[in-house]
Design an enzyme around this catalytic site. Structure first.
Site, PDB file in Angstrom:
ATOM      1  N   ARG A 161       0.816  -1.213   0.000  1.00 57.17           N
ATOM      2  CA  ARG A 161       0.000   0.000   0.000  1.00 57.17           C
ATOM      3  C   ARG A 161       0.851   1.265   0.000  1.00 57.17           C
ATOM      4  O   ARG A 161       0.502   2.278   0.610  1.00 57.17           O
ATOM      5  CB  ARG A 161      -0.945   0.016   1.212  1.00 57.17           C
ATOM      6  CG  ARG A 161      -1.933  -1.127   1.258  1.00 57.17           C
ATOM      7  CD  ARG A 161      -2.885  -1.106   0.055  1.00 57.17           C
ATOM      8  NE  ARG A 161      -3.813  -2.233   0.161  1.00 57.17           N
ATOM      9  CZ  ARG A 161      -3.564  -3.453  -0.317  1.00 57.17           C
ATOM     10  NH1 ARG A 161      -2.443  -3.685  -0.979  1.00 57.17           N
ATOM     11  NH2 ARG A 161      -4.433  -4.423  -0.180  1.00 57.17           N
ATOM     12  N   SER A 233     -11.431   0.706   3.836  1.00 60.84           N
ATOM     13  CA  SER A 233     -10.513   0.408   4.935  1.00 60.84           C
ATOM     14  C   SER A 233      -9.717   1.657   5.303  1.00 60.84           C
ATOM     15  O   SER A 233      -9.003   2.204   4.469  1.00 60.84           O
ATOM     16  CB  SER A 233      -9.555  -0.722   4.538  1.00 60.84           C
ATOM     17  OG  SER A 233     -10.276  -1.902   4.245  1.00 60.84           O
ATOM     18  N   GLU A 328      -4.465   4.207   6.011  1.00 67.31           N
ATOM     19  CA  GLU A 328      -4.374   4.009   4.566  1.00 67.31           C
ATOM     20  C   GLU A 328      -4.987   5.205   3.852  1.00 67.31           C
ATOM     21  O   GLU A 328      -4.568   5.585   2.775  1.00 67.31           O
ATOM     22  CB  GLU A 328      -5.110   2.731   4.179  1.00 67.31           C
ATOM     23  CG  GLU A 328      -4.994   2.354   2.719  1.00 67.31           C
ATOM     24  CD  GLU A 328      -5.569   0.995   2.411  1.00 67.31           C
ATOM     25  OE1 GLU A 328      -6.032   0.797   1.269  1.00 67.31           O
ATOM     26  OE2 GLU A 328      -5.570   0.123   3.295  1.00 67.31           O
TER      27      GLU A 328
END
Length: 335
Positions: A161, A233, A328
């Site tokens: 990520r 998320s 994130e």
């Protein structure tokens, strides 16, 4: 180029929170980008790049110019499997386009919200697949120099990520387009247990079967941002050393885990659920009843309230497990 001054950003972020920008520039071509940066320079305005707005939380107003990528275009070479995509294209639409053209590999990443230009920035991934596996190159506009350069996979320094494009910079680097190498022959990836279980009734799943299964799973687990504000998320799944995982196993019989290059990956949602955050509410800010990893705007939450809730969640996991959760979602927080 379309310009809006004192722009309301609520329509451009999936949390649906209200925030103002001094100016918003809709970018449809490279010439628009050059003009927007020149205008920002002449007015001493900081720049903020915004794609689909599905991975950002405005915890306050932005006193500068927001660049909203709206360029379009998809070029497909079926013989080689190469596909070149403009940054403003919708990611999920791209996955569908690839399947229609018998090009495979991206089906595990169906229904990920956002624009294609944002995909390499955080090396998006889902259900055992990451963008890095298919990435060839991208064209990048540097707002500092005004130059366009091409970056290959090594240049991007991809990790979980993350990429070099995600690192903080005084001025943004704008992905204009990217090129992917896809598969001409179906090669199903069922390495992710949840996906494999979903497809158990199908003996030999096709890429289309995988696409449908991924969409079904995501719709069950994640609230629709068009109905309730969220950015999917909110935190990354943390990776902890093996010895710390062994300590965790002394407290829980079988904590969920996945192997990772640097150690053991623990689902952030599981950690948050152990802390009682699933379905938790704090005013109009809250956590989804479906998944403890998803922060939601229950109707009238401000970005600041959602940010405060996120920090409370981080602090609780740190206190309970000694594990640091890293967002994130990009938080835009100005003084």
């Amino acid at each position: 180029m379309n310009l809006t001054y004192n722009a309301e950003l609520k329509p451009y972020n999936s949390f649906g929170v209200s925030a103002k920008a001094t100016c918003l520039a809709e970018i449809h071509a490279s010439e628009d980008l050059e003009q927007a940066v020149e205008l920002a320079d002449s007015n001493d305005l900081p720049l903020l790049l915004l794609g689909g707005g599905t991975n950002v939380l405005f915890a306050g107003d932005f006193p500068g110019m927001v660049l909203l990528m709206r360029n379009r275009g998809v070029e497909i070479d079926r013989e080689s499997g190469l596909i070149r995509i403009a940054a403003g294209e919708n990611w999920h639409d791209l996955v569908q386009t690839c399947l229609k053209n018998s090009l495979y590999g991206l089906e595990n990443m169906a229904l990920i919200p956002g624009s294609t230009g944002a995909a390499p920035v955080q090396n998006i991934g889902a259900y055992g697949i990451e963008l890095e596996s298919f990435f060839v190159e991208l064209d990048l506009f540097d707002c500092n120099s005004g130059n366009v350069r091409t970056m290959n996979r090594k240049d991007c320094n991809f990790s979980y990520r993350d990429s070099i494009l995600k690192q903080p910079r005084p001025r943004p680097q704008v992905v204009c387009s990217l090129t992917l190498q896809l598969l001409r022959d179906p090669t199903p990836n069922l390495s992710y247990p949840t996906l494999a279980k979903e497809l158990e009734p199908i003996g030999d799943p096709t890429p289309q079967d995988i696409f449908k299964a991924v969409c079904q799973i995501r719709r069950r687990r994640l609230p629709d941002p068009t109905k309730i504000g969220n950015a999917g998320s909110f935190f990354k799944n943390p990776v902890i050393p093996h010895n710390e995982f062994e300590q965790l196993r002394t407290r829980f019989d079988s904590p969920p885990s996945f192997p990772a290059k640097e150690g053991i990956k623990i689902p952030a949602g599981w950690l948050l659920e152990q802390c009682g955050f699933k379905g938790y509410t704090k005013g109009e800010a809250g956590v989804s009843e479906r998944h403890a990893l998803v922060l939601i705007n229950r109707g009238g939450a401000t970005g600041k309230e959602l940010h405060q809730l996120a920090m409370e969640m981080q602090a609780r996991v740190q206190s309970e497990f000694g594990i640091t959760l890293e967002p994130e979602v990009r938080v835009i927080c100005t003084a």
